[in-house]
Design a protein around this motif. Structure first.
Motif, mmCIF file in Angstrom:
data_model
loop_
_atom_site.group_PDB
_atom_site.id
_atom_site.type_symbol
_atom_site.label_atom_id
_atom_site.label_comp_id
_atom_site.label_asym_id
_atom_site.label_seq_id
_atom_site.Cartn_x
_atom_site.Cartn_y
_atom_site.Cartn_z
ATOM 1 N N LEU A 93 0.832 -1.205 0.000
ATOM 2 C CA LEU A 93 0.000 0.000 0.000
ATOM 3 C C LEU A 93 0.863 1.251 0.000
ATOM 4 N N TRP A 94 1.924 1.259 0.846
ATOM 5 C CA TRP A 94 2.795 2.435 0.912
ATOM 6 C C TRP A 94 3.345 2.779 -0.468
ATOM 7 N N ARG A 95 3.747 1.740 -1.208
ATOM 8 C CA ARG A 95 4.417 1.966 -2.494
ATOM 9 C C ARG A 95 3.494 2.600 -3.532
ATOM 10 N N GLN A 96 2.179 2.581 -3.293
ATOM 11 C CA GLN A 96 1.232 3.189 -4.224
ATOM 12 C C GLN A 96 0.812 4.594 -3.785
ATOM 13 N N CYS A 97 1.455 5.130 -2.753
ATOM 14 C CA CYS A 97 1.101 6.452 -2.228
ATOM 15 C C CYS A 97 2.163 7.480 -2.629
ATOM 16 N N PRO A 98 1.892 8.309 -3.637
ATOM 17 C CA PRO A 98 2.881 9.310 -4.048
ATOM 18 C C PRO A 98 3.255 10.284 -2.941
ATOM 19 N N ASP A 99 2.350 10.524 -1.986
ATOM 20 C CA ASP A 99 2.613 11.515 -0.940
ATOM 21 C C ASP A 99 3.217 10.903 0.319
ATOM 22 N N TYR A 100 3.553 9.628 0.267
ATOM 23 C CA TYR A 100 4.142 8.998 1.439
ATOM 24 C C TYR A 100 5.637 9.277 1.522
ATOM 25 N N SER A 101 6.134 9.430 2.735
ATOM 26 C CA SER A 101 7.575 9.511 2.987
ATOM 27 C C SER A 101 7.860 8.775 4.295
ATOM 28 N N ASP A 102 9.048 8.238 4.414
ATOM 29 C CA ASP A 102 9.409 7.438 5.591
ATOM 30 C C ASP A 102 9.218 8.228 6.884
ATOM 31 N N GLY A 103 8.708 7.567 7.862
ATOM 32 C CA GLY A 103 8.581 8.169 9.182
ATOM 33 C C GLY A 103 7.252 8.831 9.457
ATOM 34 N N LEU A 104 6.382 8.943 8.446
ATOM 35 C CA LEU A 104 5.085 9.594 8.674
ATOM 36 C C LEU A 104 4.245 8.790 9.658
ATOM 37 N N PHE A 105 4.093 7.495 9.358
ATOM 38 C CA PHE A 105 3.278 6.618 10.184
ATOM 39 C C PHE A 105 4.025 5.310 10.429
ATOM 40 N N SER A 106 3.502 4.523 11.346
ATOM 41 C CA SER A 106 4.059 3.199 11.628
ATOM 42 C C SER A 106 2.997 2.150 11.350
ATOM 43 N N ILE A 107 3.415 1.013 10.815
ATOM 44 C CA ILE A 107 2.496 -0.098 10.597
ATOM 45 C C ILE A 107 2.437 -0.947 11.850
ATOM 46 N N SER A 108 1.238 -1.240 12.309
ATOM 47 C CA SER A 108 1.073 -2.053 13.511
ATOM 48 C C SER A 108 1.233 -3.530 13.185
ATOM 49 N N HIS A 109 2.022 -4.222 14.020
ATOM 50 C CA HIS A 109 2.146 -5.677 13.931
ATOM 51 C C HIS A 109 1.600 -6.340 15.197
ATOM 52 N N ARG A 110 0.867 -5.545 15.983
ATOM 53 C CA ARG A 110 0.294 -6.063 17.218
ATOM 54 C C ARG A 110 -1.063 -6.714 16.936
ATOM 55 N N SER A 111 -1.597 -7.371 17.955
ATOM 56 C CA SER A 111 -2.960 -7.889 17.838
ATOM 57 C C SER A 111 -3.934 -6.716 17.877
ATOM 58 N N LEU A 112 -5.152 -6.953 17.399
ATOM 59 C CA LEU A 112 -6.160 -5.894 17.424
ATOM 60 C C LEU A 112 -6.460 -5.479 18.859
ATOM 61 N N ASN A 113 -6.510 -6.423 19.764
ATOM 62 C CA ASN A 113 -6.767 -6.079 21.163
ATOM 63 C C ASN A 113 -5.691 -5.147 21.716
ATOM 64 N N ASP A 114 -4.432 -5.438 21.391
ATOM 65 C CA ASP A 114 -3.331 -4.585 21.863
ATOM 66 C C ASP A 114 -3.403 -3.205 21.221
ATOM 67 N N ASP A 115 -3.777 -3.148 19.945
ATOM 68 C CA ASP A 115 -3.924 -1.847 19.285
ATOM 69 C C ASP A 115 -4.998 -1.013 19.982
ATOM 70 N N LEU A 116 -6.133 -1.622 20.276
ATOM 71 C CA LEU A 116 -7.219 -0.887 20.929
ATOM 72 C C LEU A 116 -6.850 -0.521 22.366
ATOM 73 N N ARG A 117 -6.085 -1.366 23.005
ATOM 74 C CA ARG A 117 -5.679 -1.087 24.394
ATOM 75 C C ARG A 117 -4.827 0.187 24.469
ATOM 76 N N GLU A 118 -4.034 0.438 23.437
ATOM 77 C CA GLU A 118 -3.109 1.573 23.454
ATOM 78 C C GLU A 118 -3.685 2.835 22.820
ATOM 79 N N ALA A 119 -4.773 2.714 22.091
ATOM 80 C CA ALA A 119 -5.264 3.846 21.295
ATOM 81 C C ALA A 119 -6.067 4.842 22.125
ATOM 82 N N ASP A 120 -5.799 6.128 21.885
ATOM 83 C CA ASP A 120 -6.631 7.187 22.460
ATOM 84 C C ASP A 120 -7.889 7.394 21.626
ATOM 85 N N CYS A 121 -7.785 7.134 20.321
ATOM 86 C CA CYS A 121 -8.945 7.196 19.443
ATOM 87 C C CYS A 121 -8.677 6.316 18.219
ATOM 88 N N VAL A 122 -9.739 5.977 17.516
ATOM 89 C CA VAL A 122 -9.647 5.131 16.322
ATOM 90 C C VAL A 122 -10.222 5.882 15.130
#
Length: 587
Positions: A462-491
Motif C-alpha cells: 500500500l505504501w508503495r502506491q502512495c505518491p505523498d508517502y515519505s518514511d517516518g510519517l506513520f508506523s504499521i502495527s504488527h500487534r494484535s487488534l486487542n493490543d492496538d485498541l488497548r493503546e489507542a486514544d482514538c480510532v
C-alpha cells in the motif's frame, strides 16, 4: 459548466509532455495501480489525486434511479440458474473501483461536484473499454478532451495481459486442486451444509473457530445434527486437518475441475444497448465478464461444482453461507437448489453494512431474477435496519447474533500516549485513503500514529502506491487488534467494523468520509463518541475533541453502548436457534 473550463486527458500512462508545468486545479484519477515512473512524475510535478465528494441525499436518490434502470436492462433476460450470476460482472462491484457499478458512480459524482468551476483531470483507465466510457461521458458533459491516447497498441497489450493472467490463475488453481487431495465424507444424522472461507493460519490453532460462524458446529452437534463445513482457503496452501472445513477442491474430480476451468475461460457474455445516462456500457460489461484480473469467476465456478457434487451424494436439510453479496455465494445457491430442491437456504449477514457497497444493492427485477436465499439472518438489529434499507428483500430478515469472536471488553489503562489507531479497509483502493492521510499528515503533529492494514491487503505494498508517502510519517502495527485498541486514544476508520469494537470499549472514533461518493459508514446515525469528517479542517477539530469524548464515554458509557450493542449481538440459545432451524415446510 463551460467545456473550456474543464479539460480531460485520457491516458494509457502518465507522461511529462502531457502535464502542464504548474496549475492549482490539476488532478489525476486512476482505477489501476500506478507505475513507479508515474509515482515519481506525480511527486515531481506536485499532482494531487482527485477525491470524490460525497453525494447529497437527493443526488444519491437520482443516481440509484438512473442506475436501477441501467441495471435492469443488463439483467432483463437472465434467470436464477443462468451462468451470468457466477460471473463477477453480475455483482456490480467486484472489485470495488475496478467494477462497472463504481465506474457508473464515478463520472456521475464528478458531474455533481459544483466545487470546481475549472479543472484539468488526468484519467488513467484500467482498459480501453473504460477509456471509451470516460471519453463519451466527457463529451456529453461539454468537457474538452485534450488527449485520448488509447489506441490499437494498448488494446493488443491489454489482451496479451489478460491471456497471461488467465494462465497464471489456471496454474494457481491447478496447484490448489493438486494440494487438496481427496476427501471422504460420512454423515449419519440430519445434516446442515455450511459454506465458508478460511485462512491457512487457522491450521496452526488447537481448535478450529470459523471466520464467520465461530463455534456453530458444536451447537449443531448438540442439536443432534451433523454439520459439513466446506470452503476455500483465502490464503490456503495445504490440506486442512481433521475438524477443519473440507476443501472444495478435494470434493471435485479432476474431470470436474478441468470442466470448470474450461467453462470460465470460454465464457462470453453479450450485452446490447446497456446505457447509463447516455453512455453505452455494453462493451465494458463484456470485457469485465471475460477478464482475468481477479480470481472471483473461477472461485465461484468451483464452489458451484463442489456444492453440487456433495449435495447430490448427501441430502442436506439446509445450507448456510456467509452473505456479503459475492458471486461464490450465488454459485453455491444455484448448485444447492439444483441438487436439493427441498432443502432450505439461509444467508448470514455477519459484517458491517453501508450503501456504498453496491454488491448489497438489488433492483426490484434483480430480486426476482438472481439466486437468493430463503431467509437472511443478520448479526443485530442495527445491521438489519441498514440491510433492509439498502437491499430490496422479498424474503424474511431475522435479527440474530454475531457468531464471530468479538472482544467486547478490553482492559485499558488511561494514558497520555496520544496514540491514534487508523484502521484500513479490506480492499486495494484503501491506498487512496492512505494517500489522503499522507497529504494531510501535518494534522497528526504531536501524535503517535499507528496504521493497521486489513489482513486481505499487504501494508508495505500500500505504501508503495502512495505518491505523498515519505518514511517516518506513520508506523504499521504488527500487534494484535486487542493490543492496538488497548493503546489507542482514538480510532480512525472509514468502513471497518473496528469502529464498533472501539465504541464498545469506550474509545472515541472518527469516521473518515473521504473519497466516498455514497455513505460508507457502517455506524451512520450513531452520535455518541463518534465524529464524521470530510476534510483536513474537520479532522483537526475532531482530534481536538478527543479528550472530551473520552471523558464523556467514561462517565456515561451506556449511552454509546446502547447504540452499538445491537450491531453485533452476543450469542444466546434463543439467538442461535434460527441457524439450526429446519423450516422446509414453511418455504
Amino acid at each position: 459548466m463551460q467545456g473550456q473550463l474543464r479539460k480531460i486527458h485520457i491516458l494509457s500512462s502518465l507522461n511529462p509532455q502531457a502535464i502542464p508545468p504548474s496549475g492549482k486545479e490539476i488532478y489525476y484519477y486512476c482505477t489501476r495501480k500506478l507505475f513507479p515512473a508515474e509515482i515519481q512524475l506525480i511527486q515531481a510535478r506536485g499532482l494531487k489525486r482527485y477525491y470524490l465528494k460525497s453525494l447529497r441525499e437527493e443526488q444519491a436518490v437520482a443516481f440509484f434511479e438512473d442506475f436501477d434502470k441501467f441495471w435492469d436492462g443488463v439483467i432483463k433476460d437472465k434467470r436464477p440458474e443462468d451462468r451470468f450470476w457466477r460471473n463477477s460482472v453480475s455483482s456490480k462491484m467486484l472489485e470495488w473501483e475496478n467494477s462497472v457499478g463504481y465506474l457508473a458512480l464515478t463520472p456521475f459524482t464528478i458531474t455533481e461536484d459544483a466545487s470546481k468551476d475549472a479543472m484539468e483531470l488526468f484519467i488513467l483507465p484500467d482498459s480501453r473499454q473504460e477509456a471509451c466510457i470516460w471519453h463519451a461521458w466527457a463529451l456529453g458533459q461539454g468537457w474538452t478532451v485534450v488527449e485520448d491516447n488509447f489506441g490499437l497498441g494498448q488494446r493488443v497489450v491489454q489482451e496479451i495481459e489478460n491471456i497471461t493472467r488467465s494462465l497464471r490463475l489456471v496454474f494457481l488453481f491447478f496447484m490448489k486442486k493438486w494440494r487438496a487431495g481427496p476427501s471422504f465424507i460420512q454423515l449419519k444424522r440430519k445434516a446442515i451444509l455450511v459454506i465458508t472461507l478460511f485462512y491457512s493460519g487457522a491450521n496452526l490453532k488447537e481448535k478450529y473457530e470459523d471466520l464467520f460462524f465461530g463455534n456453530l458446529s458444536e451447537d449443531i452437534d448438540r442439536k443432534g445434527m451433523d454439520a459439513l463445513f466446506m470452503g476455500d482457503g483465502i490464503d490456503q496452501k495445504q490440506k486442512t486437518k481433521e475438524g477443519w472445513p473440507v476443501n472444495i477442491y478435494s470434493l471435485m474430480s479432476w474431470f470436474d475441475f478441468f470442466a470448470g476451468l474450461w467453462s470460465v475461460v470460454n465464457y462470453r457474455a453479450s450485452f446490447i444497448g446497456c446505457s447509463f445516462r447516455g453512455v453505452d456500457f455494453s462493451s465494458i460489461l463484456e470485457w469485465h465478464a471475460r477478464r482475468f484480473r481477479y480470481d472471483f469467476n473461477l472461485t465461484a465456478e468451483f464452489f458451484y461444482r463442489a456444492v453440487g457434487r456433495v449435495s447430490k451424494k448427501h441430502p442436506f436439510e439446509k445450507m448456510l453461507f456467509p452473505f456479503e453479496g459475492n458471486i461464490f455465494e450465488r454459485g453455491a445457491i444455484q448448485a444447492f437448489r439444483r441438487a436439493n430442491p427441498s432443502g432450505v437456504i439461509d444467508g448470514y449477514s455477519h459484517a458491517v453494512v453501508y450503501p456504498l457497497n453496491l454488491k448489497l444493492h438489488l433492483t426490484l427485477l434483480e430480486a426476482d431474477l438472481s439466486p437468493q436465499p430463503d431467509r437472511y439472518l443478520v448479526c443485530g438489529e442495527h445491521a438489519k435496519n441498514m440491510l433492509t434499507r439498502i437491499r430490496r428483500i422479498k424474503v424474511p430478515v431475522i435479527s440474530v447474533c454475531s457468531l464471530r469472536s468479538i472482544q467486547r471488553k478490553i482492559e485499558r489503562i488511561p494514558t497520555l500516549s496520544r496514540e491514534i489507531l487508523i484502521v484500513l479497509d479490506g480492499v486495494w483502493s484503501t491506498t487512496y485513503l492512505l494517500n489522503w492521510l499522507c497529504e494531510h499528515s501535518k494534522v497528526f503533529k504531536g501524535y503517535k500514529v499507528m496504521i493497521r492494514p486489513h489482513p486481505n491487503v499487504n501494508g508495505q505494498r500500500l505504501w508503495r502506491q502512495c505518491p505523498d508517502y515519505s518514511d517516518g510519517l506513520f508506523s504499521i502495527s504488527h500487534r494484535s487488534l486487542n493490543d492496538d485498541l488497548r493503546e489507542a486514544d482514538c480510532v480512525l476508520y472509514r468502513q471497518s467494523s473496528v469502529g464498533v469494537m472501539a465504541l464498545m470499549n469506550k474509545i472515541p472514533i472518527i469516521q473518515l468520509n473521504i473519497d466516498l461518493p455514497l455513505s460508507g459508514d457502517p455506524l451512520e446515525g450513531i452520535d455518541k463518541g463518534r465524529i464524521s469528517v470530510t476534510d483536513e479542517k474537520g479532522l483537526r477539530e475532531a482530534l481536538g475533541r478527543v479528550p472530551d469524548l473520552s471523558r464523556s464515554l467514561s462517565l456515561n458509557p451506556q449511552e454509546a453502548l446502547a447504540q452499538v450493542q445491537n450491531y453485533f449481538v452476543e450469542p444466546s440459545v434463543e439467538m442461535l436457534n434460527p441457524f439450526m432451524e429446519l423450516y422446509a415446510e414453511k418455504v
